[in-house]
Design a protein around this motif. Structure first.
Motif, mmCIF file in Angstrom:
data_model
loop_
_atom_site.group_PDB
_atom_site.id
_atom_site.type_symbol
_atom_site.label_atom_id
_atom_site.label_comp_id
_atom_site.label_asym_id
_atom_site.label_seq_id
_atom_site.Cartn_x
_atom_site.Cartn_y
_atom_site.Cartn_z
ATOM 1 N N ILE A 94 0.840 -1.200 0.000
ATOM 2 C CA ILE A 94 0.000 0.000 0.000
ATOM 3 C C ILE A 94 0.875 1.251 0.000
ATOM 4 N N GLY A 95 1.998 1.213 0.717
ATOM 5 C CA GLY A 95 2.947 2.331 0.693
ATOM 6 C C GLY A 95 3.558 2.517 -0.684
ATOM 7 N N ILE A 96 3.874 1.408 -1.353
ATOM 8 C CA ILE A 96 4.398 1.464 -2.724
ATOM 9 C C ILE A 96 3.343 2.077 -3.644
ATOM 10 N N ASP A 97 2.090 1.634 -3.481
ATOM 11 C CA ASP A 97 1.003 2.192 -4.297
ATOM 12 C C ASP A 97 0.870 3.694 -4.082
ATOM 13 N N ARG A 98 1.017 4.132 -2.845
ATOM 14 C CA ARG A 98 0.928 5.559 -2.538
ATOM 15 C C ARG A 98 2.038 6.323 -3.249
ATOM 16 N N ALA A 99 3.245 5.770 -3.215
ATOM 17 C CA ALA A 99 4.383 6.398 -3.901
ATOM 18 C C ALA A 99 4.143 6.430 -5.412
ATOM 19 N N LEU A 100 3.641 5.331 -5.965
ATOM 20 C CA LEU A 100 3.357 5.281 -7.405
ATOM 21 C C LEU A 100 2.294 6.306 -7.787
ATOM 22 N N ASN A 101 1.253 6.433 -6.969
ATOM 23 C CA ASN A 101 0.220 7.440 -7.240
ATOM 24 C C ASN A 101 0.827 8.835 -7.272
ATOM 25 N N ALA A 102 1.683 9.119 -6.308
ATOM 26 C CA ALA A 102 2.314 10.440 -6.249
ATOM 27 C C ALA A 102 3.177 10.678 -7.482
ATOM 28 N N LEU A 103 3.922 9.667 -7.896
ATOM 29 C CA LEU A 103 4.807 9.820 -9.064
ATOM 30 C C LEU A 103 4.006 9.881 -10.369
ATOM 31 N N ASN A 104 2.888 9.176 -10.422
ATOM 32 C CA ASN A 104 2.062 9.199 -11.637
ATOM 33 C C ASN A 104 1.296 10.503 -11.790
ATOM 34 N N ASN A 105 1.066 11.199 -10.689
ATOM 35 C CA ASN A 105 0.279 12.435 -10.726
ATOM 36 C C ASN A 105 1.147 13.683 -10.784
ATOM 37 N N LEU A 106 2.356 13.540 -11.263
ATOM 38 C CA LEU A 106 3.236 14.698 -11.393
ATOM 39 C C LEU A 106 2.719 15.607 -12.493
ATOM 40 N N GLY A 107 3.127 16.862 -12.458
ATOM 41 C CA GLY A 107 2.745 17.825 -13.485
ATOM 42 C C GLY A 107 3.338 17.444 -14.831
ATOM 43 N N PRO A 108 3.192 18.304 -15.813
ATOM 44 C CA PRO A 108 3.701 18.007 -17.145
ATOM 45 C C PRO A 108 5.198 17.685 -17.087
ATOM 46 N N THR A 109 5.569 16.632 -17.790
ATOM 47 C CA THR A 109 6.969 16.238 -17.768
ATOM 48 C C THR A 109 7.741 16.849 -18.928
#
Length: 149
Positions: A94-109
């Motif tokens: 669940i912690g990994i999922d939280r980190a992935l969500n944060a990284l996937n929701n970054l602004g324009p790359t």
């Protein structure tokens, strides 16, 4: 671990809102390498956009985290661990999922690509407006086409 306990843990990690209120782990062992996951995620999220030099690093991190998540989930599915160990693994997932969500929701790359997409959308809206304006003029016979008759 009993079958119902295993199913309970799988259900917990697959639940839609599982990451709500969950913490990103301080550090995590991914593919045999210790990563300061929380620091990495917050460092990347502090920026408005991901610089081109960091983009590959972020994508590789996401790939490694997904792989690690699958391996940990497999440990639970196999059921060759105790329920207490399974709970620890589920919490880590669940912690990994939280980190992935944060990284996937970054602004324009890629600012340049974002700007091009925005310009294309603007052109499309403008052309739609012109077609509508010209189409309305042509379809309303007699209005604006009589030239003083």
């Amino acid at each position: 671990m009993k079958e119902y306990e295993r199913k309970q843990l799988i259900e917990r990690i697959d639940k839609e809102g599982a990451t709500v209120g969950a913490d990103i782990p301080e550090s995590i062992d991914v593919q045999g390498e210790e990563i300061d996951l929380r620091e990495f995620v917050f460092e990347i999220k502090r920026r408005d956009t991901v610089p081109s030099g960091e983009r590959d690093r972020v994508e590789q991190a996401k790939k490694n985290l997904r792989r690690e998540r699958l391996q940990r989930r497999q440990r639970i599915e196999d059921g060759d661990i105790t329920f207490a160990e399974g709970e620890e693994v589920a919490t880590a997932i669940i912690g990994i999922d939280r980190a992935l969500n944060a990284l996937n929701n970054l602004g324009p790359t890629d600012l340049e690509r974002e700007q091009q997409a925005q310009q294309a959308a603007d052109r499309k809206r403008w052309m739609k407006f012109l077609k509508k304006a010209l189409g309305n003029e042509d379809s309303e016979k007699g209005i604006g086409t009589g030239r003083g008759r």
